[in-house]
Design a protein around this motif. Structure first.
Motif, PDB file in Angstrom:
ATOM      1  N   PRO A 109      25.002  16.552  65.499  1.00 48.98           N
ATOM      2  CA  PRO A 109      23.253  16.241  65.209  1.00 48.98           C
ATOM      3  C   PRO A 109      23.131  15.464  64.457  1.00 48.98           C
ATOM      4  N   ARG A 110      21.393  15.514  64.320  1.00 49.69           N
ATOM      5  CA  ARG A 110      21.395  14.838  62.690  1.00 49.69           C
ATOM      6  C   ARG A 110      19.967  15.591  62.268  1.00 49.69           C
ATOM      7  N   HIS A 111      19.991  16.691  62.680  1.00 49.26           N
ATOM      8  CA  HIS A 111      19.901  17.783  62.164  1.00 49.26           C
ATOM      9  C   HIS A 111      19.972  18.955  62.801  1.00 49.26           C
ATOM     10  N   LYS A 112      20.045  20.164  62.164  1.00 46.10           N
ATOM     11  CA  LYS A 112      20.794  21.495  62.693  1.00 46.10           C
ATOM     12  C   LYS A 112      20.348  22.252  62.007  1.00 46.10           C
ATOM     13  N   VAL A 113      20.185  22.981  62.345  1.00 44.68           N
ATOM     14  CA  VAL A 113      19.231  25.223  61.504  1.00 44.68           C
ATOM     15  C   VAL A 113      20.288  25.808  61.539  1.00 44.68           C
ATOM     16  N   THR A 114      20.878  26.414  61.620  1.00 40.44           N
ATOM     17  CA  THR A 114      21.576  27.447  62.187  1.00 40.44           C
ATOM     18  C   THR A 114      21.106  28.846  61.256  1.00 40.44           C
ATOM     19  N   LYS A 173      22.166  32.483  58.989  1.00 37.53           N
ATOM     20  CA  LYS A 173      23.426  32.102  58.407  1.00 37.53           C
ATOM     21  C   LYS A 173      24.818  33.453  59.083  1.00 37.53           C
ATOM     22  N   GLY A 174      25.534  33.639  58.877  1.00 37.66           N
ATOM     23  CA  GLY A 174      26.968  34.326  59.954  1.00 37.66           C
ATOM     24  C   GLY A 174      27.276  33.011  60.969  1.00 37.66           C
ATOM     25  N   GLN A 175      26.298  32.091  61.521  1.00 43.89           N
ATOM     26  CA  GLN A 175      26.207  31.506  62.697  1.00 43.89           C
ATOM     27  C   GLN A 175      27.737  30.519  62.383  1.00 43.89           C
ATOM     28  N   GLU A 176      27.733  29.841  63.257  1.00 44.45           N
ATOM     29  CA  GLU A 176      29.124  28.684  63.489  1.00 44.45           C
ATOM     30  C   GLU A 176      28.204  27.207  63.532  1.00 44.45           C
ATOM     31  N   ALA A 177      28.929  26.253  62.903  1.00 43.80           N
ATOM     32  CA  ALA A 177      27.765  24.937  63.006  1.00 43.80           C
ATOM     33  C   ALA A 177      29.200  23.615  63.484  1.00 43.80           C
ATOM     34  N   THR A 178      28.595  23.134  64.319  1.00 42.74           N
ATOM     35  CA  THR A 178      30.437  21.655  64.668  1.00 42.74           C
ATOM     36  C   THR A 178      29.377  21.150  64.110  1.00 42.74           C
ATOM     37  N   LEU A 179      29.864  19.542  63.253  1.00 37.99           N
ATOM     38  CA  LEU A 179      28.790  18.415  63.469  1.00 37.99           C
ATOM     39  C   LEU A 179      30.269  17.296  64.207  1.00 37.99           C
ATOM     40  N   TRP A 180      29.521  16.182  64.572  1.00 29.61           N
ATOM     41  CA  TRP A 180      30.073  15.346  65.341  1.00 29.61           C
ATOM     42  C   TRP A 180      30.063  14.028  64.593  1.00 29.61           C
ATOM     43  N   CYS A 181      31.654  13.297  64.496  1.00 27.72           N
ATOM     44  CA  CYS A 181      31.141  11.963  64.031  1.00 27.72           C
ATOM     45  C   CYS A 181      32.351  10.994  64.871  1.00 27.72           C
ATOM     46  N   THR A 209      35.817  15.907  64.096  1.00 33.67           N
ATOM     47  CA  THR A 209      34.252  16.925  63.835  1.00 33.67           C
ATOM     48  C   THR A 209      34.686  18.097  62.819  1.00 33.67           C
ATOM     49  N   LEU A 210      33.723  18.364  62.386  1.00 30.16           N
ATOM     50  CA  LEU A 210      33.428  19.407  60.797  1.00 30.16           C
ATOM     51  C   LEU A 210      32.856  20.895  61.622  1.00 30.16           C
ATOM     52  N   LYS A 211      33.847  21.860  61.160  1.00 26.11           N
ATOM     53  CA  LYS A 211      33.464  23.290  61.532  1.00 26.11           C
ATOM     54  C   LYS A 211      33.400  23.705  60.505  1.00 26.11           C
ATOM     55  N   ILE A 212      31.776  24.600  60.449  1.00 25.48           N
ATOM     56  CA  ILE A 212      31.671  25.584  59.361  1.00 25.48           C
ATOM     57  C   ILE A 212      32.057  26.844  60.069  1.00 25.48           C
ATOM     58  N   GLN A 213      32.404  28.289  59.122  1.00 25.40           N
ATOM     59  CA  GLN A 213      32.064  29.202  60.165  1.00 25.40           C
ATOM     60  C   GLN A 213      31.994  29.906  59.427  1.00 25.40           C
ATOM     61  N   SER A 214      30.958  31.227  59.914  1.00 22.80           N
ATOM     62  CA  SER A 214      29.954  32.314  59.121  1.00 22.80           C
ATOM     63  C   SER A 214      28.829  31.321  58.082  1.00 22.80           C
ATOM     64  N   THR A 215      28.156  30.151  58.379  1.00 28.53           N
ATOM     65  CA  THR A 215      27.373  29.656  57.952  1.00 28.53           C
ATOM     66  C   THR A 215      26.975  30.688  56.487  1.00 28.53           C
ATOM     67  N   GLN A 216      26.090  29.872  55.662  1.00 27.68           N
ATOM     68  CA  GLN A 216      26.058  30.671  54.557  1.00 27.68           C
ATOM     69  C   GLN A 216      24.721  29.504  53.754  1.00 27.68           C
ATOM     70  N   PRO A 217      23.912  29.852  52.993  1.00 31.74           N
ATOM     71  CA  PRO A 217      22.807  29.517  52.648  1.00 31.74           C
ATOM     72  C   PRO A 217      22.588  28.358  51.188  1.00 31.74           C
ATOM     73  N   GLN A 218      24.191  28.864  50.822  1.00 29.75           N
ATOM     74  CA  GLN A 218      24.397  27.700  49.973  1.00 29.75           C
ATOM     75  C   GLN A 218      25.619  26.079  50.701  1.00 29.75           C
ATOM     76  N   THR A 227      20.834  23.251  57.952  1.00 30.77           N
ATOM     77  CA  THR A 227      20.454  23.880  57.396  1.00 30.77           C
ATOM     78  C   THR A 227      20.413  25.489  57.474  1.00 30.77           C
ATOM     79  N   VAL A 228      21.120  25.927  56.813  1.00 27.48           N
ATOM     80  CA  VAL A 228      20.719  27.363  57.331  1.00 27.48           C
ATOM     81  C   VAL A 228      20.347  28.700  56.223  1.00 27.48           C
ATOM     82  N   LEU A 229      18.917  28.899  57.686  1.00 29.34           N
ATOM     83  CA  LEU A 229      18.202  30.273  57.096  1.00 29.34           C
ATOM     84  C   LEU A 229      18.975  31.291  56.777  1.00 29.34           C
TER      85      LEU A 229
END
Lengths: 117, 114
Positions: free
Chosen positions: A8-13, A15-23, A76-85, A115-117
């Motif tokens: 997506p162009r924007h993703k808010v998740t 802390k601790g959730q998974e994020a997957t970005l596509w290209c 795809t770029l996958k980030i597990q257990s996302t952190q604010p950083q 954006t990781v809250l």
């Protein structure tokens, strides 16, 4: 030619959730790159693929980050257990390969702002 | 290790002025040098690149850059800027062998005043 498409162009998740970005790279481009952009660190190389094979992942954080290219039309770029950083703009780029050599010219997508809250 | 330095974080000029954005690199071998432009909220767009041959290379929208091995520089120039040239400009270096990753400088914010 639609260019490199990132979703997506924007993703808010949270802390601790998974994020997957596509290209989706430009058709016919067999090199695909991932970069991360922040105000503090600037543009950081993460990883790249050539003909779907991972070639250099020296920029990838060793934990929680993974990238794949299951076919020539998407990565795809996958980030597990996302952190604010991890909050950043993640940029995907593709490049034509001629005679086995990269052209040194990258075509970038518009980026996915995480954006990781 | 390759490094790229863009010494000016911000450059402000008036429309119609000429501008030079500076880029210095550090690398011992054969390299590709390139410049990219990024408008706010968008991805990077390629402007031009140098690998060998004529040290002055022409790019899109009237931009040109000059390679200097003695100065380890690849400065970007434009003779007459337009307000639409306001953006962040990135210089990048890539080794001609080995990994194809581009190493980017920190960027220069160009502001063109009307």
């Amino acid at each position: 030619n639609a260019g490199v498409i990132q979703t997506p162009r924007h993703k808010v998740t949270g802390k601790g959730q998974e994020a997957t970005l596509w290209c989706e790279p430009i058709s016919g481009h067999s090199a695909v790159f991932w970069y991360r952009q922040t105000i503090v660190q600037g543009l950081e190389f993460l990883t790249y693929f050539r003909n779907q094979a991972p070639i250099d992942d020296s920029g990838m954080p060793k934990e929680r980050f993974s990238a794949q290219m299951p076919n020539q039309s998407h990565s795809t770029l996958k980030i597990q257990s996302t952190q604010p950083q991890d909050s950043a703009v993640y940029l995907c780029a593709s490049s034509l390969v001629l005679g086995g050599q990269g052209t040194g010219q990258l075509y970038f997508g518009e980026g996915s702002k995480l954006t990781v809250l | 290790t390759q490094t790229v330095s863009q010494s000016d974080a911000h450059v402000t000029v008036f429309e119609g002025d000429s501008v030079e954005l500076r880029c210095n690199y550090s690398y011992g071998g054969s390299i590709y040098l390139s410049w990219y432009i990024q408008h706010h909220g968008h991805g990077l767009q390629f402007l031009l690149k140098y690998y060998s041959g004529n040290p002055v290379v022409q790019g899109v929208n009237g931009f040109e850059a000059e390679f200097s091995k003695s100065d380890s520089s690849f400065h970007l120039r434009k003779a007459s800027v337009h307000w639409s040239d306001s953006a962040v400009y990135f210089c990048a270096v890539r080794a001609s062998s080995g990994s194809w990753q581009l190493i980017f400088g920190s960027g220069t914010q160009l502001t063109v005043m009307p």
